[in-house]
Write an enzyme that holds these catalytic residues in place. Structure first.
Site, PDB file in Angstrom:
ATOM      1  N   CYS A   1     -14.935   0.923   4.469  1.00 27.11           N
ATOM      2  CA  CYS A   1     -14.802   2.164   5.235  1.00 27.11           C
ATOM      3  C   CYS A   1     -14.689   3.361   4.293  1.00 27.11           C
ATOM      4  O   CYS A   1     -14.252   4.436   4.691  1.00 27.11           O
ATOM      5  CB  CYS A   1     -13.616   2.095   6.193  1.00 27.11           C
ATOM      6  SG  CYS A   1     -12.071   1.734   5.375  1.00 27.11           S
TER       7      CYS A   1
ATOM      8  N   ASN B   1      -0.508 -10.319  -0.528  1.00 29.29           N
ATOM      9  CA  ASN B   1      -1.482  -9.429  -1.146  1.00 29.29           C
ATOM     10  C   ASN B   1      -2.826 -10.161  -1.140  1.00 29.29           C
ATOM     11  O   ASN B   1      -2.939 -11.267  -1.655  1.00 29.29           O
ATOM     12  CB  ASN B   1      -1.034  -9.113  -2.581  1.00 29.29           C
ATOM     13  CG  ASN B   1      -2.042  -8.216  -3.271  1.00 29.29           C
ATOM     14  OD1 ASN B   1      -3.254  -8.434  -3.223  1.00 29.29           O
ATOM     15  ND2 ASN B   1      -1.538  -7.184  -3.909  1.00 29.29           N
TER      16      ASN B   1
HETATM   17  N1  SAH Z   1      -9.276  -5.455  10.052  1.00 29.29           N
HETATM   18  C1  SAH Z   1      -8.290  -4.576  10.643  1.00 29.29           C
HETATM   19  C2  SAH Z   1      -8.154  -3.265   9.920  1.00 29.29           C
HETATM   20  C3  SAH Z   1      -7.804  -3.373   8.479  1.00 29.29           C
HETATM   21  S1  SAH Z   1      -7.138  -1.901   7.808  1.00 29.29           S
HETATM   22  C4  SAH Z   1      -8.655  -4.304  12.094  1.00 29.29           C
HETATM   23  O1  SAH Z   1      -9.792  -4.505  12.473  1.00 29.29           O
HETATM   24  O2  SAH Z   1      -7.781  -3.885  12.840  1.00 29.29           O
HETATM   25  C5  SAH Z   1      -6.612  -2.440   6.265  1.00 29.29           C
HETATM   26  C6  SAH Z   1      -5.400  -3.363   6.276  1.00 29.29           C
HETATM   27  O3  SAH Z   1      -5.217  -3.797   4.939  1.00 29.29           O
HETATM   28  C7  SAH Z   1      -4.087  -2.731   6.689  1.00 29.29           C
HETATM   29  O4  SAH Z   1      -3.538  -3.478   7.745  1.00 29.29           O
HETATM   30  C8  SAH Z   1      -3.186  -2.840   5.448  1.00 29.29           C
HETATM   31  O5  SAH Z   1      -1.841  -3.173   5.794  1.00 29.29           O
HETATM   32  C9  SAH Z   1      -3.826  -3.955   4.705  1.00 29.29           C
HETATM   33  N2  SAH Z   1      -3.687  -3.987   3.247  1.00 29.29           N
HETATM   34  C10 SAH Z   1      -3.780  -2.957   2.373  1.00 29.29           C
HETATM   35  N3  SAH Z   1      -3.718  -3.401   1.114  1.00 29.29           N
HETATM   36  C11 SAH Z   1      -3.585  -4.757   1.181  1.00 29.29           C
HETATM   37  C12 SAH Z   1      -3.491  -5.796   0.210  1.00 29.29           C
HETATM   38  N4  SAH Z   1      -3.533  -5.525  -1.091  1.00 29.29           N
HETATM   39  N5  SAH Z   1      -3.398  -7.061   0.642  1.00 29.29           N
HETATM   40  C13 SAH Z   1      -3.361  -7.351   1.950  1.00 29.29           C
HETATM   41  N6  SAH Z   1      -3.463  -6.417   2.907  1.00 29.29           N
HETATM   42  C14 SAH Z   1      -3.566  -5.126   2.533  1.00 29.29           C
END
Ligand code: SAH
Length: 403
Positions: free
Chosen positions: A346, A285
């Protein structure tokens, strides 16, 4: 010349309130249901004429009987032949990409958004290309109608020659549009995996897996910009399949990617192998890990923050802003002097000014100075239309930290 509104038409007419008409006249393309004055007997998903309360013609639109966005304008002229207009719009969308993706990119890119809904004046339709596989999302009754689907598929096949076309169904969207349930799957061809490139970096693609349609194509130009500024030890938070991390690995001595999704990290690792890179992937996380690392005094030269949209609606804006602040604050604590922060949002509901304010507050709280190198947005294959604010959602701020 006959007045536009005197042309006889076979299309049914919907009348909209003064507020709806003003919105269209100001360049927007949506009319909410509460601004529809009459739409009696109009079938779900058909093309309609839109008129103001006095009957003055405003344009041709696609009608939804279920969505809160009842009317989506597709032309300010009268369009009798919808299929012809769709074919023309698809051709225009493709030639726009020839300009802004192929000709602009020094390094090979064969993955990009081909059709961005309202951004390409094709509301309700999203098409992404991953090398030889197209991935399609249909979001409205009108785009789901069988003749319209057939036109879209035929046009994509003829112009892009993909090995296959996959459809990614969003069950919630279909429910909201009162469309019958439908499974995701290949709708043309039988190839479901491939390798695609962004800025010369290669990625594995599985048409039926992953979030969105597979990758976050909107970050492509930001990947390259981030890699240009970064050096030393880098941390990519919310790394998903490694978009930023793989780009950073070209310049940085050590790269760590963090995400809470194991399948995303497994794909990220396949991507690292494909590009001959060694990257450390951590399943965690992000909030917990940043807190632990920050209190342990861990230091980096570059940190990327690209969380999911925290503000899905206006209602949770405050919570979202707190989330952004916490992430940025912890990241700023961990950056060495001269380090680079790449911070993204986003969330459409968080405006750029608001986001800058939050990042600035975080910097003040940890007594760091931030100099903005670049204020960026989504890649040009996700065009932003003036007058349709919803087409602009991604913010990416690249800055340098000093004490
Ligand atoms: N940077 C990435 C896109 C990120 S999308 C790219 O360029 O491809 C957001 C990501 O955050 C997702 O992969 C999701 O699995 C992750 N995510 C969501 N909540 C989270 C959390 N609390 N801790 C870690 N990752 C998380």
């Amino acid at each position: 010349m006959p007045a536009r509104n005197s042309t006889p038409s076979l299309l049914p007419t919907a009348k909209v309130s003064r507020r709806g008409a003003d919105r269209l006249r100001q360049g927007h393309v949506w009319v909410y249901r509460s601004d529809v004055v009459s739409a009696d007997g109009i079938a779900p998903g058909v093309a309609i004429r839109v008129a103001d309360e006095r009957g003055k013609f405003l344009g041709t639109a696609l009608y939804s009987s279920a969505s809160q966005i009842a009317i989506r304008l597709i032309s300010r002229d009268l369009v009798e032949n919808l299929e012809q207009l769709l074919r023309q719009r698809i051709a225009e969308a493709i030639s726009y990409r020839d300009r802004v993706v192929h000709h602009a990119d020094a390094r090979h890119t064969d993955a990009y958004r081909v059709i961005f809904s309202e951004g390409d004046f094709l509301p309700g339709l999203i098409v992404d290309r991953y090398n030889d596989i197209c991935s399609l999302q249909i979001l409205t009754q009108a785009m789901d109608a069988e003749p319209v689907r057939q036109t879209i598929i035929a046009e994509l096949m003829e112009r892009l020659h993909p090995a296959s076309i996959a459809e990614r169904v969003d069950a919630r969207v279909r429910e909201l549009e009162q469309l019958p349930p439908r499974a995701s799957g290949l709708i043309q061809g039988d190839k479901s995996s491939t390798v695609f490139s962004m800025n010369g970096i290669r990625f594995c693609f599985e048409a039926m897996e992953g979030q969105k349609t597979g990758a976050f194509l909107d970050q492509r130009e930001n990947y390259a910009a981030a890699a240009e500024c970064a050096r030393g030890e880098a941390l990519d938070m919310f790394c998903y399949q490694g978009g930023f991390a793989l780009h950073l690995a070209e310049r940085c001595s050590k790269v760590t990617g963090v995400d809470s999704s194991r399948p995303a990290l497994e794909m990220a690792d396949r991507n690292a192998v494909l590009n001959g890179r060694e990257i450390e992937w951590i399943e965690a996380n992000a909030f917990d890990l940043l807190r632990d690392y920050a209190s342990a005094g861990q230091q980096y030269d570059a940190i990327v923050l690209d969380p999911p949209a925290f503000a899905k609606s206006r209602h949770n804006l405050d919570t979202a802003l707190r989330g952004y602040k916490e992430l940025n604050l912890r990241a700023l604590k961990m950056l060495r002097p001269g380090g680079v922060l790449v911070t993204c949002s986003c969330s459409y509901h968080v405006a750029l000014a608001e986001f800058l304010e939050i990042v600035g507050e975080a910097a003040r709280d940890v007594h760091r100075n931030l100099r903005i190198l670049e204020t960026r947005t989504q890649a040009k294959d996700h065009p932003i239309v003036l007058g349709i604010p919803e087409t602009s959602y991604l913010k990416c701020i690249i800055s340098i930290v000093s004490n």
